[in-house]
Design an enzyme around this catalytic site. Structure first.
Site, mmCIF file in Angstrom:
data_model
loop_
_atom_site.group_PDB
_atom_site.id
_atom_site.type_symbol
_atom_site.label_atom_id
_atom_site.label_comp_id
_atom_site.label_asym_id
_atom_site.label_seq_id
_atom_site.Cartn_x
_atom_site.Cartn_y
_atom_site.Cartn_z
ATOM 1 N N ARG A 173 100.588 112.690 -15.823
ATOM 2 C CA ARG A 173 99.495 111.759 -15.537
ATOM 3 C C ARG A 173 99.890 110.337 -15.892
ATOM 4 O O ARG A 173 100.646 110.116 -16.835
ATOM 5 C CB ARG A 173 98.247 112.138 -16.350
ATOM 6 C CG ARG A 173 97.782 113.568 -16.144
ATOM 7 C CD ARG A 173 97.313 113.808 -14.718
ATOM 8 N NE ARG A 173 96.976 115.191 -14.506
ATOM 9 C CZ ARG A 173 95.763 115.704 -14.712
ATOM 10 N NH1 ARG A 173 94.786 114.932 -15.153
ATOM 11 N NH2 ARG A 173 95.535 116.978 -14.487
ATOM 12 N N HIS A 218 60.252 121.725 -15.770
ATOM 13 C CA HIS A 218 61.708 121.703 -15.800
ATOM 14 C C HIS A 218 62.330 123.086 -16.042
ATOM 15 O O HIS A 218 63.534 123.176 -16.296
ATOM 16 C CB HIS A 218 62.184 120.733 -16.884
ATOM 17 C CG HIS A 218 61.681 119.336 -16.700
ATOM 18 N ND1 HIS A 218 61.847 118.636 -15.527
ATOM 19 C CD2 HIS A 218 61.005 118.503 -17.544
ATOM 20 C CE1 HIS A 218 61.297 117.435 -15.642
ATOM 21 N NE2 HIS A 218 60.789 117.332 -16.858
ATOM 22 N N ARG A 278 67.232 117.496 -15.292
ATOM 23 C CA ARG A 278 67.921 116.758 -14.229
ATOM 24 C C ARG A 278 68.407 117.661 -13.095
ATOM 25 O O ARG A 278 68.918 117.173 -12.084
ATOM 26 C CB ARG A 278 69.092 115.972 -14.827
ATOM 27 C CG ARG A 278 68.629 114.968 -15.880
ATOM 28 C CD ARG A 278 69.780 114.206 -16.505
ATOM 29 N NE ARG A 278 70.394 113.286 -15.557
ATOM 30 C CZ ARG A 278 71.413 112.487 -15.856
ATOM 31 N NH1 ARG A 278 71.932 112.502 -17.074
ATOM 32 N NH2 ARG A 278 71.924 111.680 -14.959
ATOM 33 N N PRO A 325 76.063 119.174 -22.368
ATOM 34 C CA PRO A 325 76.577 120.252 -23.225
ATOM 35 C C PRO A 325 78.045 120.525 -22.923
ATOM 36 O O PRO A 325 78.433 120.691 -21.762
ATOM 37 C CB PRO A 325 75.693 121.447 -22.838
ATOM 38 C CG PRO A 325 74.442 120.833 -22.302
ATOM 39 C CD PRO A 325 74.889 119.581 -21.599
ATOM 40 N N GLU A 326 78.865 120.541 -23.969
ATOM 41 C CA GLU A 326 80.288 120.787 -23.809
ATOM 42 C C GLU A 326 80.631 122.163 -24.388
ATOM 43 O O GLU A 326 79.740 122.953 -24.687
ATOM 44 C CB GLU A 326 81.088 119.671 -24.483
ATOM 45 C CG GLU A 326 80.820 118.289 -23.917
ATOM 46 C CD GLU A 326 81.329 118.097 -22.492
ATOM 47 O OE1 GLU A 326 82.156 118.915 -22.034
ATOM 48 O OE2 GLU A 326 80.912 117.133 -21.839
#
Length: 276
Positions: free
Chosen positions: A156, A94, A112, A2-3
């Site tokens: 960068r 879960h 997870r 999920p973003e």
């Protein structure tokens, strides 16, 4: 994972209902990434305030007797989701955290167990400060523009897509959204970040904002597990121009969409529309 769009959609789906709710119980399941940081019973009788978001984290401020009493910082991890329901049923294998309130139960489901629920005195204190301090700018707020992005990329010497995913330049531009934003801006994801010009940075910043805004309008992306707090799936993935379309023709120029691996993540791009 999920973003930003998925986390914001989740926040919007339950923030009104939980605001002002009084906590009546807390259930902990299997250990998550970090410990809660407070005895569960210490949260009883605290009231939930206005749920906020920072990057991919949700902050649930708590009050007790009208005064601030810390808050819960929540993260959905790789495959987690939150549901807020009146009758959640028995916890499954879960289901690792339940916040029981007078208005319903907020349940974190995370197969997870990379998610987290941690208590801190404030967002600038304790574990919350540690987790939030290194985050980049919010892409949908003032301050994220071409000038900022150009200056950040100049520092960068890595592929521009990896720079977007790093999280310390801009938050929430995850894999699918970085691929789509770079396509919209016409930039090859392998281009070196310090060589992206100011005009291209302007286009990329605008593309990141529009891509994430569109994802919000469509309820985020559901590739495997994501659901909002009502159990609804996202629809953005059906609109993707390049993500997940390797071997298919580009809808703009007809070239074949390619897939490469960057930073152990799949990158999708059009060799005809996107230039280094």
């Amino acid at each position: 994972m999920p973003e930003l769009p998925e986390v914001e959609v989740t926040r919007q789906s339950f923030r009104e209902r939980i605001r002002g709710a009084r906590i009546t119980g807390v259930r902990l399941g299997k250990p998550l990434r970090w410990p809660l940081g407070v005895a569960p019973e210490a949260l009883i009788e605290r009231t939930v305030g206005e749920v906020a978001r920072r990057g991919k984290y949700l902050w649930l401020p708590l009050e007790h007797a009208g005064t601030p009493a810390g808050g819960l910082l929540m993260h959905l991890g790789m495959s987690g989701s939150l549901a807020f329901t009146d009758l959640p049923g028995d916890a499954g294998t879960h289901d690792h955290f339940d916040l029981v309130t007078t208005r319903g139960t907020l349940r974190l489901t995370d197969p997870r167990r990379f998610g987290a629920v941690v208590w801190s005195l404030s967002q600038s204190d304790g574990m919350a400060a540690k987790l939030l301090s290194g985050l980049g700018r919010e892409p949908l707020e003032a301050g994220f523009d071409g000038a900022y992005l150009h200056a950040a990329l100049k520092r960068r010497r890595i592929a521009v897509k990896l720079a977007l995913l790093s999280g310390d330049i801009v938050v929430g531009a995850g894999n699918i959204y970085a691929c789509e934003a770079l396509f919209a801006a016409g930039i090859d994801p392998r281009a070196r970040s310090d060589r992206i010009s100011r005009p291209r940075s302007d286009r990329l910043a605008a593309a990141v904002r529009e891509t994430l805004a569109q994802a919000l309008r469509l309820g985020g992306s559901t590739l495997r597990d994501f659901r909002d707090a009502h159990g609804m799936e996202g629809r953005f993935q059906a609109q993707a121009q390049v993500y997940g379309r390797a071997g298919e023709p580009c809808r703009v120029c007809g070239a074949t969409i390619r897939r490469v691996v960057q930073g152990q993540r799949s990158t999708f791009f059009c060799p005809g529309c996107q230039r280094r």
